[in-house]
Scaffold this motif. Structure first.
Motif, mmCIF file in Angstrom:
data_model
loop_
_atom_site.group_PDB
_atom_site.id
_atom_site.type_symbol
_atom_site.label_atom_id
_atom_site.label_comp_id
_atom_site.label_asym_id
_atom_site.label_seq_id
_atom_site.Cartn_x
_atom_site.Cartn_y
_atom_site.Cartn_z
ATOM 1 N N VAL A 67 17.068 -38.668 -104.346
ATOM 2 C CA VAL A 67 17.019 -38.060 -105.679
ATOM 3 C C VAL A 67 17.092 -36.540 -105.569
ATOM 4 N N GLU A 68 16.395 -35.975 -104.613
ATOM 5 C CA GLU A 68 16.427 -34.522 -104.437
ATOM 6 C C GLU A 68 17.832 -34.038 -104.095
ATOM 7 N N ARG A 69 18.527 -34.768 -103.239
ATOM 8 C CA ARG A 69 19.908 -34.400 -102.901
ATOM 9 C C ARG A 69 20.821 -34.537 -104.123
ATOM 10 N N ALA A 70 20.637 -35.601 -104.872
ATOM 11 C CA ALA A 70 21.455 -35.824 -106.069
ATOM 12 C C ALA A 70 21.204 -34.735 -107.105
ATOM 13 N N ARG A 71 19.952 -34.338 -107.247
ATOM 14 C CA ARG A 71 19.604 -33.276 -108.213
ATOM 15 C C ARG A 71 20.356 -31.986 -107.873
ATOM 16 N N ALA A 72 20.392 -31.655 -106.593
ATOM 17 C CA ALA A 72 21.097 -30.442 -106.157
ATOM 18 C C ALA A 72 22.596 -30.563 -106.418
ATOM 19 N N ALA A 73 23.174 -31.730 -106.150
ATOM 20 C CA ALA A 73 24.605 -31.942 -106.366
ATOM 21 C C ALA A 73 24.955 -31.848 -107.850
ATOM 22 N N VAL A 74 24.124 -32.423 -108.695
ATOM 23 C CA VAL A 74 24.373 -32.370 -110.137
ATOM 24 C C VAL A 74 24.219 -30.941 -110.649
ATOM 25 N N ALA A 75 23.213 -30.227 -110.180
ATOM 26 C CA ALA A 75 23.037 -28.831 -110.594
ATOM 27 C C ALA A 75 24.250 -27.991 -110.210
ATOM 28 N N ALA A 76 24.786 -28.220 -109.015
ATOM 29 C CA ALA A 76 25.969 -27.475 -108.574
ATOM 30 C C ALA A 76 27.181 -27.827 -109.439
ATOM 31 N N ALA A 77 27.347 -29.104 -109.757
ATOM 32 C CA ALA A 77 28.473 -29.526 -110.602
ATOM 33 C C ALA A 77 28.346 -28.953 -112.008
ATOM 34 N N HIS A 78 27.144 -28.954 -112.551
ATOM 35 C CA HIS A 78 26.934 -28.372 -113.880
ATOM 36 C C HIS A 78 27.261 -26.884 -113.866
#
Length: 106
Positions: A67-78
């Motif tokens: 989840v922590e990795r996904a959160r970072a990936a989504v923040a970067a995409a946003h």
């Protein structure tokens, strides 16, 4: 934390904001689907009852590490898409209750 993890987000979305909100939620969930450790998600819209929140999203993950990795990936995409969820919430009058959950042992 090991074991299944659920991200449950509840929203109060004004009727005028529904369409834009759903477009952004679906965009974000497409990003989530591509992440390691993602299991499944649901986007629910209230159709009955007196509840305050008219939208709920539930994402199931293998564990909190992914989840922590996904959160970072989504923040970067946003950021790359010049999308700020907090700005959208403020502009459209959306209120959110966002939390993580784990299954209760029987």
């Amino acid at each position: 934390m090991s074991g299944a993890f659920y991200r449950v987000d509840k929203f109060v979305v004004p009727a005028a904001a529904r369409e834009e909100f759903l477009v952004k939620v679906m965009m974000t969930h497409k990003l989530l689907e591509a992440q390691e450790g993602f299991i499944e998600h649901r986007v629910l819209e209230q159709v009955a009852g007196p509840g305050e929140f008219n939208f709920v999203t539930i994402a199931e993950w293998e564990n909190t590490v992914v989840v922590e990795r996904a959160r970072a990936a989504v923040a970067a995409a946003h950021k790359a898409a010049n999308f700020d969820p907090q700005e959208m919430f403020a502009r459209l009058g959306i209120r959110a209750d966002i939390a993580g959950y784990k299954p209760v042992a029987a």
